[in-house]
Design a protein around this motif. Sequence first.
Motif, PDB file in Angstrom:
ATOM      1  N   MET A 239      39.793  14.962   1.351  1.00 37.09           N
ATOM      2  CA  MET A 239      40.933  16.015   1.313  1.00 37.09           C
ATOM      3  C   MET A 239      40.452  16.836   2.684  1.00 37.09           C
ATOM      4  O   MET A 239      39.426  17.131   3.042  1.00 37.09           O
ATOM      5  N   PRO A 240      41.636  17.292   3.523  1.00 38.59           N
ATOM      6  CA  PRO A 240      41.483  17.937   4.742  1.00 38.59           C
ATOM      7  C   PRO A 240      40.847  19.383   4.358  1.00 38.59           C
ATOM      8  O   PRO A 240      41.267  19.841   3.216  1.00 38.59           O
ATOM      9  N   GLN A 241      40.465  19.856   5.409  1.00 43.47           N
ATOM     10  CA  GLN A 241      39.951  21.275   5.219  1.00 43.47           C
ATOM     11  C   GLN A 241      41.180  22.120   5.852  1.00 43.47           C
ATOM     12  O   GLN A 241      41.720  21.802   6.850  1.00 43.47           O
ATOM     13  N   THR A 242      41.878  22.861   4.968  1.00 42.81           N
ATOM     14  CA  THR A 242      43.256  23.347   5.171  1.00 42.81           C
ATOM     15  C   THR A 242      42.825  24.943   5.878  1.00 42.81           C
ATOM     16  O   THR A 242      42.341  25.778   5.176  1.00 42.81           O
ATOM     17  N   LEU A 243      43.241  25.058   7.139  1.00 46.32           N
ATOM     18  CA  LEU A 243      43.222  26.428   7.670  1.00 46.32           C
ATOM     19  C   LEU A 243      44.596  27.553   7.176  1.00 46.32           C
ATOM     20  O   LEU A 243      45.535  26.972   7.115  1.00 46.32           O
ATOM     21  N   PRO A 244      44.157  28.579   7.216  1.00 52.87           N
ATOM     22  CA  PRO A 244      45.431  29.569   6.893  1.00 52.87           C
ATOM     23  C   PRO A 244      46.389  29.454   8.019  1.00 52.87           C
ATOM     24  O   PRO A 244      46.138  29.281   9.001  1.00 52.87           O
ATOM     25  N   ARG A 245      47.829  29.619   7.271  1.00 53.77           N
ATOM     26  CA  ARG A 245      48.725  29.674   8.463  1.00 53.77           C
ATOM     27  C   ARG A 245      48.731  30.891   9.287  1.00 53.77           C
ATOM     28  O   ARG A 245      48.529  32.223   8.816  1.00 53.77           O
ATOM     29  N   VAL A 246      48.976  30.803  10.662  1.00 57.86           N
ATOM     30  CA  VAL A 246      49.112  31.902  11.380  1.00 57.86           C
ATOM     31  C   VAL A 246      50.349  32.018  12.227  1.00 57.86           C
ATOM     32  O   VAL A 246      50.791  33.144  12.727  1.00 57.86           O
TER      33      VAL A 246
ATOM     34  N   ARG B   6      43.506  25.646  17.440  1.00 52.74           N
ATOM     35  CA  ARG B   6      42.733  25.903  16.204  1.00 52.74           C
ATOM     36  C   ARG B   6      41.957  24.653  15.571  1.00 52.74           C
ATOM     37  O   ARG B   6      41.211  24.769  14.772  1.00 52.74           O
ATOM     38  N   GLY B   7      42.441  23.518  16.245  1.00 47.12           N
ATOM     39  CA  GLY B   7      41.877  22.335  15.429  1.00 47.12           C
ATOM     40  C   GLY B   7      40.460  21.884  15.692  1.00 47.12           C
ATOM     41  O   GLY B   7      40.015  21.052  15.213  1.00 47.12           O
ATOM     42  N   GLY B   8      39.678  22.519  16.899  1.00 48.11           N
ATOM     43  CA  GLY B   8      38.381  22.383  17.027  1.00 48.11           C
ATOM     44  C   GLY B   8      38.222  21.073  17.914  1.00 48.11           C
ATOM     45  O   GLY B   8      37.348  20.316  17.475  1.00 48.11           O
ATOM     46  N   LEU B   9      39.080  20.796  18.723  1.00 51.31           N
ATOM     47  CA  LEU B   9      39.109  19.507  19.446  1.00 51.31           C
ATOM     48  C   LEU B   9      37.768  19.190  20.372  1.00 51.31           C
ATOM     49  O   LEU B   9      37.489  20.313  20.857  1.00 51.31           O
ATOM     50  N   PRO B  10      37.242  18.306  20.372  1.00 53.30           N
ATOM     51  CA  PRO B  10      35.975  17.977  21.305  1.00 53.30           C
ATOM     52  C   PRO B  10      36.525  18.023  22.874  1.00 53.30           C
ATOM     53  O   PRO B  10      37.733  17.693  23.054  1.00 53.30           O
TER      54      PRO B  10
ATOM     55  N   ALA C 281      39.221  15.796   8.522  1.00 53.48           N
ATOM     56  CA  ALA C 281      40.382  16.361   8.901  1.00 53.48           C
ATOM     57  C   ALA C 281      40.247  17.907   8.790  1.00 53.48           C
ATOM     58  O   ALA C 281      40.050  18.331   7.650  1.00 53.48           O
ATOM     59  N   VAL C 282      40.970  18.560   9.798  1.00 52.09           N
ATOM     60  CA  VAL C 282      41.386  19.844   9.422  1.00 52.09           C
ATOM     61  C   VAL C 282      42.803  20.153   9.595  1.00 52.09           C
ATOM     62  O   VAL C 282      43.376  19.395  10.781  1.00 52.09           O
ATOM     63  N   ALA C 283      43.487  21.012   9.006  1.00 48.98           N
ATOM     64  CA  ALA C 283      44.907  20.699   8.917  1.00 48.98           C
ATOM     65  C   ALA C 283      45.465  22.324   8.572  1.00 48.98           C
ATOM     66  O   ALA C 283      44.773  23.094   8.356  1.00 48.98           O
ATOM     67  N   ALA C 284      46.835  22.365   9.075  1.00 48.43           N
ATOM     68  CA  ALA C 284      47.393  23.882   8.778  1.00 48.43           C
ATOM     69  C   ALA C 284      49.089  23.480   8.922  1.00 48.43           C
ATOM     70  O   ALA C 284      49.397  22.330   9.506  1.00 48.43           O
ATOM     71  N   GLU C 285      49.658  24.567   8.496  1.00 42.00           N
ATOM     72  CA  GLU C 285      51.015  24.601   8.762  1.00 42.00           C
ATOM     73  C   GLU C 285      51.196  25.347   9.744  1.00 42.00           C
ATOM     74  O   GLU C 285      50.292  26.512  10.066  1.00 42.00           O
ATOM     75  N   ALA C 286      52.299  25.293  10.471  1.00 42.27           N
ATOM     76  CA  ALA C 286      52.486  26.134  11.703  1.00 42.27           C
ATOM     77  C   ALA C 286      54.023  26.253  11.830  1.00 42.27           C
ATOM     78  O   ALA C 286      54.677  25.034  12.121  1.00 42.27           O
TER      79      ALA C 286
ATOM     80  N   TRP D  48      57.766  25.556  11.305  1.00 40.24           N
ATOM     81  CA  TRP D  48      58.337  24.626  10.419  1.00 40.24           C
ATOM     82  C   TRP D  48      57.625  23.213  10.037  1.00 40.24           C
ATOM     83  O   TRP D  48      57.971  22.548   9.319  1.00 40.24           O
ATOM     84  N   GLY D  49      56.353  23.242  10.867  1.00 42.43           N
ATOM     85  CA  GLY D  49      55.599  22.013  10.833  1.00 42.43           C
ATOM     86  C   GLY D  49      54.232  22.166  10.089  1.00 42.43           C
ATOM     87  O   GLY D  49      53.999  23.119   9.513  1.00 42.43           O
ATOM     88  N   LEU D  50      53.416  20.951  10.604  1.00 33.78           N
ATOM     89  CA  LEU D  50      52.145  20.869  10.232  1.00 33.78           C
ATOM     90  C   LEU D  50      51.324  19.868  11.011  1.00 33.78           C
ATOM     91  O   LEU D  50      52.256  19.228  11.818  1.00 33.78           O
ATOM     92  N   TRP D  51      50.005  19.976  11.050  1.00 32.49           N
ATOM     93  CA  TRP D  51      49.339  19.309  11.821  1.00 32.49           C
ATOM     94  C   TRP D  51      47.955  18.949  11.368  1.00 32.49           C
ATOM     95  O   TRP D  51      47.586  19.631  10.139  1.00 32.49           O
ATOM     96  N   ALA D  52      47.294  17.928  11.765  1.00 32.91           N
ATOM     97  CA  ALA D  52      45.809  17.742  11.569  1.00 32.91           C
ATOM     98  C   ALA D  52      45.086  17.341  12.669  1.00 32.91           C
ATOM     99  O   ALA D  52      45.754  16.480  13.546  1.00 32.91           O
ATOM    100  N   VAL D  53      43.859  17.796  12.673  1.00 35.60           N
ATOM    101  CA  VAL D  53      43.008  17.056  13.759  1.00 35.60           C
ATOM    102  C   VAL D  53      41.945  16.204  12.979  1.00 35.60           C
ATOM    103  O   VAL D  53      41.369  16.908  11.948  1.00 35.60           O
ATOM    104  N   LEU D  54      41.756  14.875  13.099  1.00 35.66           N
ATOM    105  CA  LEU D  54      41.132  13.853  12.345  1.00 35.66           C
ATOM    106  C   LEU D  54      40.025  13.599  13.469  1.00 35.66           C
ATOM    107  O   LEU D  54      40.324  13.147  14.627  1.00 35.66           O
ATOM    108  N   ARG D  55      38.687  13.440  12.827  1.00 31.55           N
ATOM    109  CA  ARG D  55      37.605  12.793  13.690  1.00 31.55           C
ATOM    110  C   ARG D  55      36.672  11.790  12.778  1.00 31.55           C
ATOM    111  O   ARG D  55      36.689  12.275  11.478  1.00 31.55           O
ATOM    112  N   PRO D  56      35.967  11.060  13.324  1.00 31.83           N
ATOM    113  CA  PRO D  56      35.149   9.939  12.485  1.00 31.83           C
ATOM    114  C   PRO D  56      33.858  11.134  11.909  1.00 31.83           C
ATOM    115  O   PRO D  56      33.672  12.178  12.746  1.00 31.83           O
ATOM    116  N   ALA D  57      33.776  11.304  10.714  1.00 35.77           N
ATOM    117  CA  ALA D  57      32.676  12.062  10.006  1.00 35.77           C
ATOM    118  C   ALA D  57      31.488  12.103  10.805  1.00 35.77           C
ATOM    119  O   ALA D  57      31.128  10.976  11.145  1.00 35.77           O
ATOM    120  N   ALA D  58      30.583  13.057  11.058  1.00 37.03           N
ATOM    121  CA  ALA D  58      29.344  13.133  11.775  1.00 37.03           C
ATOM    122  C   ALA D  58      28.287  12.234  10.902  1.00 37.03           C
ATOM    123  O   ALA D  58      28.401  12.510   9.785  1.00 37.03           O
TER     124      ALA D  58
END
Length: 214
Positions: A1-8, A75-79, A197-202, A204-214
Amino acid sequence: MPQTLPRVVPAPPGKPIRPEASASQQTSEAIARNPSQWSATAAREVVRRYTELAPHWNDDRGGYRPVPLADALARGGLPAGRRCVEVGCGTGLLTPLLTEVWSEVVCVDLTPEMLRRSSAPWRLLGDASRLPLAAGFADAVILADVPLFADEVVRVLAPSGAVVWSNALGMDAPHHVPVETVCSALERASGGAPWSAVAAEAGWGLWAVLRPAA
Ligand SMILES: C[S@@+](CC[C@H](N)C(=O)[O-])C[C@H]1O[C@@H](n2cnc3c(N)ncnc32)[C@H](O)[C@@H]1O
């Protein structure tokens, strides 16, 4: 399951309805689960459809499309990284957001009439099912309302890279696929290695940033 961030970013009233969304989502989900569903006929249909839409794309859809991607980048914590590939870049509506983060942004699209409207410096006419890029080329792969060809995404992504998935109309977007399906497809393409994955709504849309798990 993705980690879901609150909508801002709130969702304003007046979200557009795309009557074709349901059928298109079924196709997008089938491709995410099994890329061999893609065919030359499907590619020709994409080009036909987006050739029609291209002249009006920015006027009709320019206002709301950048919202979820901008939130993902913030907010996706991109490397950190230098090179990004924007798959299905279309007319380049979203590319300026990417050039603020990565110094080299390579834009790929299948539809000449979309791509020629982009002013991005590095544009490639190509199919996401066979990206014209070397293995490990990209620190990030951006998929904003495009079909997911997970094998190709994993192939071109550097080992410490990240994938940004966004749907400008969220669950009502024609190319929407649940984030869980995106994550599973990337895991399958990585030989079963886990992804996070970390995800949120923003907007009308939604997004996710996905990375190979450490
Ligand atoms: C919904 S539009 C999104 C365009 C852009 N990302 C945006 O948000 O404005 C989808 C784009 O993906 C492109 N596309 C669809 N299937 C593709 C494929 N297999 N390979 C490359 N591009 C593809 C289409 O030509 C179109 O430009």
